[in-house]
Design a protein around this motif. Structure first.
Motif, PDB file in Angstrom:
ATOM      1  N   ARG A 119       0.713  -1.390  -0.234  1.00  0.00           N
ATOM      2  CA  ARG A 119      -0.229   0.198   0.317  1.00  0.00           C
ATOM      3  C   ARG A 119       1.137   1.123   0.375  1.00  0.00           C
ATOM      4  O   ARG A 119       0.703   2.104   0.305  1.00  0.00           O
ATOM      5  N   LYS A 120       1.878   1.643  -0.943  1.00  0.00           N
ATOM      6  CA  LYS A 120       3.031   1.866  -1.077  1.00  0.00           C
ATOM      7  C   LYS A 120       3.222   2.267  -2.035  1.00  0.00           C
ATOM      8  O   LYS A 120       3.010   1.846  -3.561  1.00  0.00           O
ATOM      9  N   ILE A 121       4.192   3.758  -2.979  1.00  0.00           N
ATOM     10  CA  ILE A 121       4.311   4.368  -4.341  1.00  0.00           C
ATOM     11  C   ILE A 121       4.825   3.224  -4.582  1.00  0.00           C
ATOM     12  O   ILE A 121       6.082   2.727  -3.718  1.00  0.00           O
ATOM     13  N   ALA A 122       4.382   2.667  -6.091  1.00  0.00           N
ATOM     14  CA  ALA A 122       6.335   1.548  -6.414  1.00  0.00           C
ATOM     15  C   ALA A 122       7.243   2.187  -6.496  1.00  0.00           C
ATOM     16  O   ALA A 122       6.765   3.069  -7.859  1.00  0.00           O
ATOM     17  N   ASN A 123       7.929   2.199  -6.561  1.00  0.00           N
ATOM     18  CA  ASN A 123       9.063   2.653  -7.338  1.00  0.00           C
ATOM     19  C   ASN A 123      10.619   2.205  -7.521  1.00  0.00           C
ATOM     20  O   ASN A 123      11.049   1.604  -5.870  1.00  0.00           O
ATOM     21  N   PRO A 124      11.012   1.468  -7.714  1.00  0.00           N
ATOM     22  CA  PRO A 124      10.900   1.557  -9.168  1.00  0.00           C
ATOM     23  C   PRO A 124       9.368   1.055  -9.895  1.00  0.00           C
ATOM     24  O   PRO A 124       8.983   0.153  -9.076  1.00  0.00           O
ATOM     25  N   THR A 125       8.433   1.653 -10.823  1.00  0.00           N
ATOM     26  CA  THR A 125       7.726   0.393 -11.538  1.00  0.00           C
ATOM     27  C   THR A 125       7.599  -0.755 -12.310  1.00  0.00           C
ATOM     28  O   THR A 125       9.371  -0.441 -12.678  1.00  0.00           O
ATOM     29  N   PRO A 126       7.093  -1.785 -11.617  1.00  0.00           N
ATOM     30  CA  PRO A 126       7.427  -2.812 -12.747  1.00  0.00           C
ATOM     31  C   PRO A 126       7.807  -2.621 -14.276  1.00  0.00           C
ATOM     32  O   PRO A 126       6.895  -1.485 -14.558  1.00  0.00           O
ATOM     33  N   LYS A 127       8.261  -3.653 -14.384  1.00  0.00           N
ATOM     34  CA  LYS A 127       9.030  -3.423 -16.239  1.00  0.00           C
ATOM     35  C   LYS A 127       7.878  -3.037 -17.138  1.00  0.00           C
ATOM     36  O   LYS A 127       7.945  -1.527 -17.669  1.00  0.00           O
ATOM     37  N   ILE A 128       6.633  -3.593 -17.584  1.00  0.00           N
ATOM     38  CA  ILE A 128       5.458  -3.647 -18.164  1.00  0.00           C
ATOM     39  C   ILE A 128       4.705  -2.303 -18.143  1.00  0.00           C
ATOM     40  O   ILE A 128       4.700  -1.737 -18.881  1.00  0.00           O
ATOM     41  N   ALA A 129       4.536  -1.457 -16.666  1.00  0.00           N
ATOM     42  CA  ALA A 129       4.451  -0.284 -16.493  1.00  0.00           C
ATOM     43  C   ALA A 129       4.726   1.200 -16.938  1.00  0.00           C
ATOM     44  O   ALA A 129       4.528   1.574 -17.872  1.00  0.00           O
ATOM     45  N   ALA A 130       6.662   0.670 -17.152  1.00  0.00           N
ATOM     46  CA  ALA A 130       7.185   1.381 -17.494  1.00  0.00           C
ATOM     47  C   ALA A 130       7.145   1.639 -19.047  1.00  0.00           C
ATOM     48  O   ALA A 130       6.919   2.918 -19.719  1.00  0.00           O
ATOM     49  N   GLU A 131       7.376   0.772 -19.613  1.00  0.00           N
ATOM     50  CA  GLU A 131       7.213  -0.138 -21.211  1.00  0.00           C
ATOM     51  C   GLU A 131       5.697   0.797 -21.668  1.00  0.00           C
ATOM     52  O   GLU A 131       5.852   1.382 -22.752  1.00  0.00           O
ATOM     53  N   VAL A 132       4.764   0.311 -20.958  1.00  0.00           N
ATOM     54  CA  VAL A 132       3.515   0.674 -21.923  1.00  0.00           C
ATOM     55  C   VAL A 132       3.400   2.025 -21.471  1.00  0.00           C
ATOM     56  O   VAL A 132       2.626   2.906 -22.544  1.00  0.00           O
ATOM     57  N   MET A 133       3.541   3.188 -20.574  1.00  0.00           N
ATOM     58  CA  MET A 133       3.445   4.395 -20.613  1.00  0.00           C
ATOM     59  C   MET A 133       4.262   5.207 -21.105  1.00  0.00           C
ATOM     60  O   MET A 133       3.906   6.098 -21.914  1.00  0.00           O
ATOM     61  N   ASN A 134       5.648   4.532 -21.475  1.00  0.00           N
ATOM     62  CA  ASN A 134       6.630   4.946 -22.279  1.00  0.00           C
ATOM     63  C   ASN A 134       6.028   5.416 -23.770  1.00  0.00           C
ATOM     64  O   ASN A 134       6.972   5.965 -25.075  1.00  0.00           O
ATOM     65  N   ALA A 135       5.247   3.986 -24.191  1.00  0.00           N
ATOM     66  CA  ALA A 135       4.612   3.711 -25.442  1.00  0.00           C
ATOM     67  C   ALA A 135       3.473   4.937 -25.801  1.00  0.00           C
ATOM     68  O   ALA A 135       3.233   4.496 -26.865  1.00  0.00           O
ATOM     69  N   MET A 136       3.182   4.916 -25.051  1.00  0.00           N
ATOM     70  CA  MET A 136       1.713   5.632 -25.259  1.00  0.00           C
ATOM     71  C   MET A 136       1.526   6.914 -25.924  1.00  0.00           C
ATOM     72  O   MET A 136       2.930   7.736 -25.411  1.00  0.00           O
ATOM     73  N   PRO A 137       1.044   7.692 -26.436  1.00  0.00           N
ATOM     74  CA  PRO A 137       0.748   8.409 -27.323  1.00  0.00           C
ATOM     75  C   PRO A 137       1.122   9.971 -26.473  1.00  0.00           C
ATOM     76  O   PRO A 137       0.828   9.874 -25.359  1.00  0.00           O
ATOM     77  N   LYS A 138       1.770  10.985 -26.446  1.00  0.00           N
ATOM     78  CA  LYS A 138       2.303  12.006 -26.236  1.00  0.00           C
ATOM     79  C   LYS A 138       1.258  13.494 -26.502  1.00  0.00           C
ATOM     80  O   LYS A 138       1.029  12.867 -28.076  1.00  0.00           O
ATOM     81  N   THR A 139       1.282  14.271 -26.013  1.00  0.00           N
ATOM     82  CA  THR A 139       0.824  15.229 -26.189  1.00  0.00           C
ATOM     83  C   THR A 139       1.763  16.511 -26.672  1.00  0.00           C
ATOM     84  O   THR A 139       2.779  16.057 -26.303  1.00  0.00           O
ATOM     85  N   THR A 140       1.091  17.838 -27.007  1.00  0.00           N
ATOM     86  CA  THR A 140       2.438  18.173 -28.263  1.00  0.00           C
ATOM     87  C   THR A 140       3.058  19.102 -27.069  1.00  0.00           C
ATOM     88  O   THR A 140       3.917  19.375 -27.506  1.00  0.00           O
ATOM     89  N   ASP A 141       2.666  19.575 -25.315  1.00  0.00           N
ATOM     90  CA  ASP A 141       3.601  20.113 -24.745  1.00  0.00           C
ATOM     91  C   ASP A 141       3.551  19.189 -24.281  1.00  0.00           C
ATOM     92  O   ASP A 141       4.285  19.487 -22.617  1.00  0.00           O
ATOM     93  N   PHE A 142       4.116  17.991 -24.450  1.00  0.00           N
ATOM     94  CA  PHE A 142       4.750  16.881 -23.952  1.00  0.00           C
ATOM     95  C   PHE A 142       5.978  16.782 -22.749  1.00  0.00           C
ATOM     96  O   PHE A 142       7.014  17.887 -23.777  1.00  0.00           O
ATOM     97  N   THR A 143       5.969  17.158 -21.446  1.00  0.00           N
ATOM     98  CA  THR A 143       7.332  16.934 -20.799  1.00  0.00           C
ATOM     99  C   THR A 143       8.044  16.052 -20.065  1.00  0.00           C
ATOM    100  O   THR A 143       6.976  14.751 -19.495  1.00  0.00           O
ATOM    101  N   THR A 144       9.108  16.026 -19.930  1.00  0.00           N
ATOM    102  CA  THR A 144       9.155  15.055 -18.055  1.00  0.00           C
ATOM    103  C   THR A 144       9.516  15.356 -17.269  1.00  0.00           C
ATOM    104  O   THR A 144       9.319  16.614 -16.991  1.00  0.00           O
ATOM    105  N   LEU A 145       9.160  15.028 -15.871  1.00  0.00           N
ATOM    106  CA  LEU A 145       9.244  15.119 -14.450  1.00  0.00           C
ATOM    107  C   LEU A 145      10.243  15.046 -14.170  1.00  0.00           C
ATOM    108  O   LEU A 145      11.073  13.971 -14.316  1.00  0.00           O
TER     109      LEU A 145
END
Length: 145
Positions: A119-145
């Motif tokens: 019940r805590k924030i997962a860091n680092p995230t499971p590999k599949i989550a990172a792969e999926v999130m990075n493959a998703m389409p990005k907004t025109t003003d996309f930035t990294t945190l």
């Protein structure tokens, strides 16, 4: 993946007493679309259960531009607006538009991944989550945190 867009069906139960879509239905549309895109990209509820992680939201905001009525034609698109390098935190943006590309509303959600056992924030995230999130389409003003 360049874009993920689908048409939404407006139901009678989505309406408020003023005969337009109630504010909370917009959030339901966004939540459903996020789960559908994750499933389509291989990050299913089953995978999340097996690996003991899932999404958690910190902020959800909708900016309303036009009324949506029962017989309105509505399309929703989903893109990533911001993301950490390890995909542990992110902002997802949904746009609801009509057939003339006029904006009905924009929904933005800030979230992360939670370890469902700890019940805590997962860091680092499971590999599949990172792969999926990075493959998703990005907004025109996309930035990294």
């Amino acid at each position: 993946m360049e874009t993920y867009t689908k048409e939404i069906s407006i139901r009678w139960s989505d309406l408020d007493p003023n005969f337009h879509v109630r504010h909370s239905a917009y959030y339901d549309f966004g939540a459903q679309h996020r789960i559908e895109i994750l499933e389509q990209m291989g990050l299913s509820m089953k995978v999340m259960q097996e690996q003991h992680f899932g999404p958690v939201l910190f902020r959800e905001e909708c900016v309303f531009r036009r009324e949506i009525r029962l017989h309105s034609k509505v399309f929703i698109s989903t893109k990533v607006g911001k993301i950490k390098a390890d995909a542990s935190r992110w902002t997802i943006v949904h746009e609801l538009i009509n057939e003339n590309d006029e904006l009905y509303a924009t929904i933005s959600v800030d979230g992360a991944w939670i370890d469902t056992k700890l019940r805590k924030i997962a860091n680092p995230t499971p590999k599949i989550a990172a792969e999926v999130m990075n493959a998703m389409p990005k907004t025109t003003d996309f930035t990294t945190l």
